[in-house]
Write a protein that holds these residues in place. Structure first.
Motif, short mmCIF file in Angstrom:
data_model
loop_
_atom_site.label_atom_id
_atom_site.label_comp_id
_atom_site.label_asym_id
_atom_site.label_seq_id
_atom_site.Cartn_x
_atom_site.Cartn_y
_atom_site.Cartn_z
N ASP A 126 0.83 -1.20 0.00
CA ASP A 126 0.00 0.00 0.00
C ASP A 126 0.87 1.25 0.00
OD1 ASP A 126 -2.91 1.01 0.34
OD2 ASP A 126 -1.78 2.15 1.82
N ARG A 127 1.93 1.26 0.80
CA ARG A 127 2.84 2.41 0.81
C ARG A 127 3.40 2.67 -0.58
NH1 ARG A 127 4.57 1.08 6.45
NH2 ARG A 127 5.78 -0.62 5.59
N ALA A 128 3.88 1.62 -1.23
CA ALA A 128 4.47 1.76 -2.57
C ALA A 128 3.41 2.20 -3.58
CB ALA A 128 5.10 0.45 -2.99
N MET A 129 2.20 1.64 -3.45
CA MET A 129 1.12 1.98 -4.36
C MET A 129 0.79 3.47 -4.28
SD MET A 129 -2.27 2.92 -4.08
CE MET A 129 -2.65 2.32 -2.45
N ASN A 130 0.78 4.02 -3.07
CA ASN A 130 0.47 5.44 -2.89
C ASN A 130 1.38 6.33 -3.75
OD1 ASN A 130 -0.37 5.58 0.70
ND2 ASN A 130 -1.37 4.58 -0.99
N HIS A 131 2.66 6.03 -3.76
CA HIS A 131 3.61 6.85 -4.51
C HIS A 131 3.44 6.66 -6.02
CE1 HIS A 131 5.93 8.52 -1.15
NE2 HIS A 131 5.73 7.36 -0.55
N ARG A 132 3.15 5.43 -6.45
CA ARG A 132 2.92 5.20 -7.88
C ARG A 132 1.65 5.94 -8.33
NH1 ARG A 132 4.04 -0.18 -6.53
NH2 ARG A 132 1.84 -0.74 -6.81
N LEU A 133 0.60 5.86 -7.52
CA LEU A 133 -0.64 6.54 -7.83
C LEU A 133 -0.41 8.05 -7.96
CD1 LEU A 133 -4.08 5.80 -6.18
CD2 LEU A 133 -3.32 8.14 -6.53
N ALA A 134 0.34 8.61 -7.04
CA ALA A 134 0.62 10.05 -7.06
C ALA A 134 1.34 10.45 -8.35
CB ALA A 134 1.45 10.45 -5.84
N SER A 135 2.22 9.60 -8.85
CA SER A 135 2.96 9.93 -10.07
C SER A 135 2.04 10.06 -11.27
CB SER A 135 4.04 8.88 -10.33
OG SER A 135 3.48 7.64 -10.75
N PHE A 136 0.93 9.32 -11.28
CA PHE A 136 -0.05 9.44 -12.36
C PHE A 136 -0.99 10.64 -12.14
CE2 PHE A 136 0.89 4.83 -12.78
CZ PHE A 136 1.23 4.81 -14.13
N GLY A 137 -1.22 10.99 -10.88
CA GLY A 137 -2.18 12.04 -10.58
C GLY A 137 -1.65 13.45 -10.71
N VAL A 138 -0.38 13.66 -10.38
CA VAL A 138 0.18 15.02 -10.37
C VAL A 138 0.03 15.73 -11.72
CG1 VAL A 138 2.32 16.36 -10.16
CG2 VAL A 138 1.75 14.62 -8.44
N PRO A 139 0.33 15.08 -12.86
CA PRO A 139 0.23 15.80 -14.14
C PRO A 139 -1.19 16.20 -14.52
CG PRO A 139 1.60 13.82 -14.36
CD PRO A 139 0.92 13.73 -13.03
N LEU A 140 -2.20 15.62 -13.89
CA LEU A 140 -3.58 15.96 -14.22
C LEU A 140 -4.03 17.26 -13.58
CD1 LEU A 140 -5.35 12.48 -13.81
CD2 LEU A 140 -4.47 13.52 -15.91
#
Length: 345
Positions: A126-140
């Motif tokens: 879950d910790r790792a997933m949070n950071h991956r998710l953020a990488s997709f969300g920031v550019p939006l």
């Protein structure tokens, strides 16, 4: 040191009592599955991912209690107790299913060891997933925008960085946004007590507002996007989240503001065709009649207190997961995203 809602130490689960924040920081040590279930129900720990992680550790505690007699059959009552703690967040059931799969063919010490490894893996994943998710969300997110968020979706709701709030933390660190607007989120005030506190810990500019001011702020052009988390997402993109989310989506659509949902893949429940099938938890009326134990309404006034509402997929600009972005969520786009993930694995 990164803020955390839960930790596993000395074969015991420790939960940060979120009912007391931000006035008091108190850690509770839990030793049984029943204690974990009660903590989930009573909102000691909340947020769909954190609930799932806590439940996984609750299964480990139940196995430890049984010792050499631990088996899948012997653990069934504890799993049932944990599953009954809160009905809406699918992450709870997802985590319990992972723990049940781990039990197959194991007994006693070997079972306890395997369950402990799996619970720790769920937490770390879950910790790792949070950071991956953020990488997709920031550019939006709109550059230099102020972003409105609802409830709490940060480190206190997950295993670490956060989902929607994780996107905002990463966006601020990257210089993408100029600040966050946090709705108070009645009746448990997760926005005022938790989100504003988390963002201030990170030095992210945050303005706290009453939930009812969201439309006024959008009308004035002070909100450039809305981002929220989710407790369950159905096959057509309908999303259950903290009560008040649907109203924000309607307001955002009226004002032409993008509305994003950030959630891990484990929050998607493809077995449910639409939001009509989601069980909405209804909680005690005193949560509305009182604020932190202080009465604010007649003691006998009837109360309707749903903890969640459902936002139709058609009102969601995109769903952000750790595997990418689902734009214009609907049955076809959701299925295509899940198929791509399955192909990658």
């Amino acid at each position: 040191m990164e803020l955390t809602a839960l930790r596993w130490r000395d074969d015991r689960l420790e939960l940060l009592d979120q009912r007391l924040l931000p006035a008091e920081t108190r850690w509770l040590t839990l030793q049984t599955a029943a204690e974990v279930a009660a903590a989930i129900h009573d909102m000691v720990v909340r947020g769909a991912p954190a609930i799932g992680i806590s439940a996984a550790y609750g299964v480990v505690l139940a196995a430890q209690e049984l010792g050499n007699t631990a088996s899948a059959d012997q653990l069934a009552p504890a799993v049932s107790t944990l599953a009954a703690s809160r009905p809406t967040a699918v992450n709870l059931f997802w985590a319990l299913e992972r723990m049940q799969r781990t039990m197959a063919g194991l007994h006693g010490a070997a079972l306890i060891e395997a369950l402990t490894r799996e619970a720790l893996r769920i937490h770390e994943d879950d910790r790792a997933m949070n950071h991956r998710l953020a990488s997709f969300g920031v550019p939006l997110l709109p550059e230099n925008g102020r972003i409105y968020t609802h409830c709490n979706t940060g480190a206190l709701a997950t295993g670490g960085h956060g989902t929607a709030l994780g996107v905002l933390r990463s966006a601020w660190a990257a210089g993408r946004i100029r600040g966050v607007i946090a709705g108070e989120t009645r009746p448990w005030m997760q926005g005022s007590r938790l989100t504003s506190w988390e963002l201030m810990q990170d030095g992210v500019p945050v303005t706290l507002v009453a939930d009812s001011s969201a439309g006024h702020l959008m009308q004035r052009g002070e909100v450039q996007a809305v981002i929220v988390g989710a407790d369950r997402i159905t096959a057509n993109g309908d999303t259950a989240n903290k009560i008040g989310t649907y109203a924000l989506a309607v307001l955002a659509r009226h004002h032409g503001i993008p509305f994003y949902v950030a959630a891990p893949l484990s929050t998607i429940d493809p077995a449910l065709a639409s939001g009509d099938s989601i069980v909405i938890e209804e909680r005690d009326g005193n949560e509305i009649r009182c604020i932190q134990g202080k009465p604010i309404a007649p003691a006998e006034v009837p109360v309707f207190n749903p903890a969640f509402d459902v936002t139709p997929g058609e009102l969601i600009t995109a769903i952000i997961t750790e595997h990418g972005v689902i734009r214009h969520p609907g049955t076809d786009t959701m299925a295509a995203h899940l198929a791509t993930v399955n192909d990658d694995h």
